[in-house]
Design an enzyme around this catalytic site. Sequence first.
Site, PDB file in Angstrom:
ATOM      1  N   GLN A  89       0.846  -1.196   0.000  1.00 50.55           N
ATOM      2  CA  GLN A  89       0.000   0.000   0.000  1.00 50.55           C
ATOM      3  C   GLN A  89       0.888   1.254   0.000  1.00 50.55           C
ATOM      4  O   GLN A  89       1.985   1.246   0.531  1.00 50.55           O
ATOM      5  CB  GLN A  89      -0.909   0.006   1.225  1.00 50.55           C
ATOM      6  CG  GLN A  89      -1.887  -1.178   1.222  1.00 50.55           C
ATOM      7  CD  GLN A  89      -2.797  -1.201   2.436  1.00 50.55           C
ATOM      8  OE1 GLN A  89      -3.099  -0.181   3.029  1.00 50.55           O
ATOM      9  NE2 GLN A  89      -3.241  -2.387   2.817  1.00 50.55           N
ATOM     10  N   ARG A 120       6.599   3.019  16.840  1.00 54.19           N
ATOM     11  CA  ARG A 120       7.013   1.613  16.975  1.00 54.19           C
ATOM     12  C   ARG A 120       8.059   1.492  18.080  1.00 54.19           C
ATOM     13  O   ARG A 120       8.045   0.554  18.874  1.00 54.19           O
ATOM     14  CB  ARG A 120       7.549   1.088  15.633  1.00 54.19           C
ATOM     15  CG  ARG A 120       6.434   0.837  14.625  1.00 54.19           C
ATOM     16  CD  ARG A 120       6.935   0.122  13.383  1.00 54.19           C
ATOM     17  NE  ARG A 120       7.489   1.024  12.390  1.00 54.19           N
ATOM     18  CZ  ARG A 120       6.802   1.586  11.406  1.00 54.19           C
ATOM     19  NH1 ARG A 120       5.515   1.341  11.268  1.00 54.19           N
ATOM     20  NH2 ARG A 120       7.383   2.384  10.532  1.00 54.19           N
ATOM     21  N   ASP A 180      -2.015 -10.225  14.789  1.00 50.79           N
ATOM     22  CA  ASP A 180      -2.209  -9.142  13.814  1.00 50.79           C
ATOM     23  C   ASP A 180      -3.590  -9.261  13.189  1.00 50.79           C
ATOM     24  O   ASP A 180      -3.978 -10.355  12.748  1.00 50.79           O
ATOM     25  CB  ASP A 180      -1.179  -9.242  12.680  1.00 50.79           C
ATOM     26  CG  ASP A 180       0.202  -8.759  13.080  1.00 50.79           C
ATOM     27  OD1 ASP A 180       0.375  -8.337  14.238  1.00 50.79           O
ATOM     28  OD2 ASP A 180       1.101  -8.811  12.223  1.00 50.79           O
ATOM     29  N   ALA A 195     -11.789  -5.141  10.935  1.00 48.24           N
ATOM     30  CA  ALA A 195     -11.310  -4.846  12.290  1.00 48.24           C
ATOM     31  C   ALA A 195     -12.439  -4.479  13.260  1.00 48.24           C
ATOM     32  O   ALA A 195     -12.419  -4.894  14.419  1.00 48.24           O
ATOM     33  CB  ALA A 195     -10.283  -3.729  12.236  1.00 48.24           C
ATOM     34  N   ASP A 233      -4.343   1.418  14.664  1.00 45.57           N
ATOM     35  CA  ASP A 233      -3.791   2.352  13.666  1.00 45.57           C
ATOM     36  C   ASP A 233      -4.674   2.348  12.423  1.00 45.57           C
ATOM     37  O   ASP A 233      -4.249   1.897  11.356  1.00 45.57           O
ATOM     38  CB  ASP A 233      -2.348   1.950  13.335  1.00 45.57           C
ATOM     39  CG  ASP A 233      -1.685   2.906  12.361  1.00 45.57           C
ATOM     40  OD1 ASP A 233      -2.154   4.051  12.244  1.00 45.57           O
ATOM     41  OD2 ASP A 233      -0.693   2.500  11.716  1.00 45.57           O
ATOM     42  N   CYS A 243      -4.937   9.229  11.715  1.00 41.52           N
ATOM     43  CA  CYS A 243      -4.164   9.859  10.638  1.00 41.52           C
ATOM     44  C   CYS A 243      -5.066  10.759   9.795  1.00 41.52           C
ATOM     45  O   CYS A 243      -4.769  11.022   8.634  1.00 41.52           O
ATOM     46  CB  CYS A 243      -3.453   8.813   9.788  1.00 41.52           C
ATOM     47  SG  CYS A 243      -4.544   7.694   8.941  1.00 41.52           S
TER      48      CYS A 243
HETATM   49  N1  SAH Z   1      -0.103  -0.114  11.455  1.00 42.58           N
HETATM   50  C1  SAH Z   1       0.429  -0.300  10.131  1.00 42.58           C
HETATM   51  C2  SAH Z   1      -0.197   0.621   9.099  1.00 42.58           C
HETATM   52  C3  SAH Z   1      -1.697   0.544   9.023  1.00 42.58           C
HETATM   53  S1  SAH Z   1      -2.359   1.260   7.594  1.00 42.58           S
HETATM   54  C4  SAH Z   1       1.946  -0.154  10.154  1.00 42.58           C
HETATM   55  O1  SAH Z   1       2.509   0.297  11.160  1.00 42.58           O
HETATM   56  O2  SAH Z   1       2.590  -0.502   9.178  1.00 42.58           O
HETATM   57  C5  SAH Z   1      -4.023   0.797   7.732  1.00 42.58           C
HETATM   58  C6  SAH Z   1      -4.283  -0.684   7.515  1.00 42.58           C
HETATM   59  O3  SAH Z   1      -5.662  -0.889   7.791  1.00 42.58           O
HETATM   60  C7  SAH Z   1      -4.056  -1.215   6.123  1.00 42.58           C
HETATM   61  O4  SAH Z   1      -3.175  -2.297   6.200  1.00 42.58           O
HETATM   62  C8  SAH Z   1      -5.431  -1.694   5.633  1.00 42.58           C
HETATM   63  O5  SAH Z   1      -5.351  -2.921   4.911  1.00 42.58           O
HETATM   64  C9  SAH Z   1      -6.153  -1.914   6.924  1.00 42.58           C
HETATM   65  N2  SAH Z   1      -7.606  -1.743   6.921  1.00 42.58           N
HETATM   66  C10 SAH Z   1      -8.345  -0.761   6.364  1.00 42.58           C
HETATM   67  N3  SAH Z   1      -9.644  -0.878   6.682  1.00 42.58           N
HETATM   68  C11 SAH Z   1      -9.739  -1.981   7.464  1.00 42.58           C
HETATM   69  C12 SAH Z   1     -10.816  -2.642   8.130  1.00 42.58           C
HETATM   70  N4  SAH Z   1     -12.062  -2.177   8.037  1.00 42.58           N
HETATM   71  N5  SAH Z   1     -10.533  -3.747   8.857  1.00 42.58           N
HETATM   72  C13 SAH Z   1      -9.274  -4.219   8.953  1.00 42.58           C
HETATM   73  N6  SAH Z   1      -8.224  -3.624   8.358  1.00 42.58           N
HETATM   74  C14 SAH Z   1      -8.452  -2.539   7.623  1.00 42.58           C
END
Ligand code: SAH
Length: 399
Positions: free
Chosen positions: A203, A215, A251, A281, A301, A341
Amino acid sequence: MNSYPELRLRPNAERLLIKGHPWVFSGAVAARHADARRGSIVDVVNDRGRFIGRGTANPGAEIAVRILTRQPDQVIDAGFIRTRVERAVELRRRSPLLHGVEALRLVHGESDGLPGLVVDDYAGWVVFQIHTAGMEAMRDWVLAALLEVVSPRGLYERSDVGTRRAEGLRNRPTGPAAGDEPPGLIEFHEGEVPLAVDIRRGQKTGFFLDQRDNRRLLASVARGRSLLNVFAYTGGFTAHARHAGAVSSLDVDLSPQALRLGRRISGGLGGGPHRSLAAEAFSCLDHLAEAGRRYGLVVLDPPSLVRKGRDLKHAMGVYTKLNRNGFRLVEDGGYLLTSSCSTRVTEEDFFQIVRRAASGARVDARIVARTHHPADHVVDPAFPEGRYLSSALVRVDRG
Ligand code: SAH
């Protein structure tokens, strides 16, 4: 001598521009010369004809001009772009805050005076994204500047971002633009933690560099704790927590592909059991909370939940519910690391989300750290839109 076509503003429309904001909205435009076409360089003048700034035009878009300079004698050419790229790269290379950082953002769009350009460096492999018609028209200059200033092992283009649609642009084909062909997975270290990025299929440019400092923050409290990492992507938080001694990790993300890479990265780190769940999620959190599960660390996040201005109130409610479930899942003495964000969610909004969520979950919450994006994601104070990440590490006690 002025060789750029003019674009004239409505009365009083220059107020923010004079303070340094880089955007002219379409509603502020009174008239434009026929040559002020999409991607061309124009002079913005006020209603009395006074020079305000020079930038790239996109008459069809909501943002009609992105200002590049306020110096009337500054020519916009390859040399100008090179100087801007140099300034952005030098800032990072000389920053003690970024000393030894192998993967970092080199150019952060408007905040670096290069509207519509994002450049990330993964251990010498450089990925760039062009978001706007103006920057696309200067693409050759951008490539030349990056090759000269950064001397990358390879330059890879990922101009396949949704924001291009608002500019009337289709995605550009992704792929190598110069130098060597990058490997399928680029390995790099963040601190001592070995990570990997897939710049072809990942992404954005492949990795979320903006969470680097968080982190490390999570790692500082990870020893001996179990981790639930929600919106985990490729598990950057997980890798750091495991490296720091977390005893187990789960995860959760919608993307099986991201989770697969996460398993590979975390698998290489040893330690306790790691699981991943390809799931939505919000419902997954509901489910885990209903089941009474508890973790020593919960990371939230989510992607930006605010699409347009009028969504803000609704989005605040969604963030609050998400964080309430997050709090419910933290064990006594554990931590929630939560982020937003969305540019539209202000510091105060974010504070209110955390406050309401903690109260709704009936936990005692203590914010131990408030953070933002790291030093490579610079913020121009005249461009508050560039300040988007709000995070909090919250200690949770029960009873
Ligand atoms: N925490 C990560 C970045 C997260 S970016 C890091 O540190 O690298 C946001 C993420 O949310 C993406 O991977 C995307 O696939 C996921 N995402 C978006 N909508 C979602 C949902 N409804 N349920 C689960 N995951 C979701």
